[in-house]
Design an enzyme around this catalytic site. Sequence first.
Site, PDB file in Angstrom:
ATOM      1  CB  THR A   1      11.457 -42.293  56.596  1.00 54.15           C
ATOM      2  OG1 THR A   1      11.621 -41.151  57.170  1.00 54.15           O
ATOM      3  CG2 THR A   1      13.206 -42.925  57.414  1.00 54.15           C
TER       4      THR A   1
ATOM      5  CE  LYS B   1       1.851 -60.151  73.125  1.00 55.44           C
ATOM      6  NZ  LYS B   1       2.331 -61.454  72.128  1.00 55.44           N
TER       7      LYS B   1
HETATM    8  N1   CP Z   1      12.231 -36.502  56.849  1.00 56.31           N
HETATM    9  C1   CP Z   1      11.088 -37.544  57.780  1.00 56.31           C
HETATM   10  O1   CP Z   1      12.154 -38.026  58.893  1.00 56.31           O
HETATM   11  O2   CP Z   1      10.088 -37.858  57.511  1.00 56.31           O
HETATM   12  P1   CP Z   1       8.433 -38.308  58.281  1.00 56.31           P
HETATM   13  O3   CP Z   1       8.999 -38.271  59.614  1.00 56.31           O
HETATM   14  O4   CP Z   1       7.545 -38.369  57.783  1.00 56.31           O
HETATM   15  O5   CP Z   1       9.178 -40.012  57.640  1.00 56.31           O
END
Ligand code: CP
Length: 306
Positions: A52, A80
């Site tokens: 993503t 923090k």
């Molecule tokens: N499909 C998907 O959300 O993959 P990632 O967690 O690698 O972003």
Amino acid sequence: MKNKSLISIHDLSKEEIYEILDLAEKFEQKPKQRILRDYIVATLFFEPSTRTRLSFESAANQLGARIIGFSDASNSSVQKGESLKDTIMTVSLYSDIIVMRHPIEGSARLASEVSDVPIINAGDGANQHPTQCLLDLYSIRKTQGTLDNLNIALVGDLKYGRTVHSLVEAMCKFNATFHLVSPDILKLPSSVKQHIKDAHLKYEQYTDLEDVTDKVDILYMTRIQRERFSEPMEYERVKNAYILHNNMLDNSKPNLRVLHPMPRVNEINEDVDCNPKAYYFQQALNGVYVRQALLSNMLGVEPENK
Ligand code: CP
């Protein structure tokens, strides 16, 4: 969608979904065009990600945008004690659009209420993952030639899988028949099942994967989401519930495609990868075009070849 946030797939009408998918087709034809060179995209990932985050960043880079953000909140002032609200209010001063992933359900909605710029939900806990849903829809339409009247099997962690929740909601707009395959403790939540009931669509629940492989057009495999379990022993009991092997596709329909939002752990054996029905890496590539479509659409910038 100009200047609107994208928090849930529910935010999009059927027409808006088609608009994004059609735009993504244009970016697939011409992914490198510097139409966002005057824009800054912030990617704030409070949870791990490969596809993503990197597909958003690849999409933005190919459109000439500049990117700021973090892939690990422990390197930010969250460490923090800074609140999500203050973080978002600040980053919205530095960027034109914010892509965020956060472990808490509802966090993206909260962010959209305090941000001066559009928020794209890149996954909020077990709730929603609307951009994954759009690339899933793009992949389904591309492989099946339509989104309408399909048989779709959703397999694995239907309780915690946010991609499943978004995809079920979306496919309710397209008269799908649902085949829900999961261990008893990971069934689709009743709140999501209610969407199927409200749309008066058919669904069946199964515990055995081999009961569906010859029935469906799309086999949507998912990972058992270890990070969402409060009891590690429960995860251990179900972690290998479904493992798809190549020979299990022998009697599948010719048009069947195997999708997976990824990452996979072991629910698709690598012997499936060479089967022409395996589509999960192409699906991940489609994420770049769909995210280019979203960024340009939400920033109100037309592609060159539109
Ligand atoms: N499909 C998907 O959300 O993959 P990632 O967690 O690698 O972003």
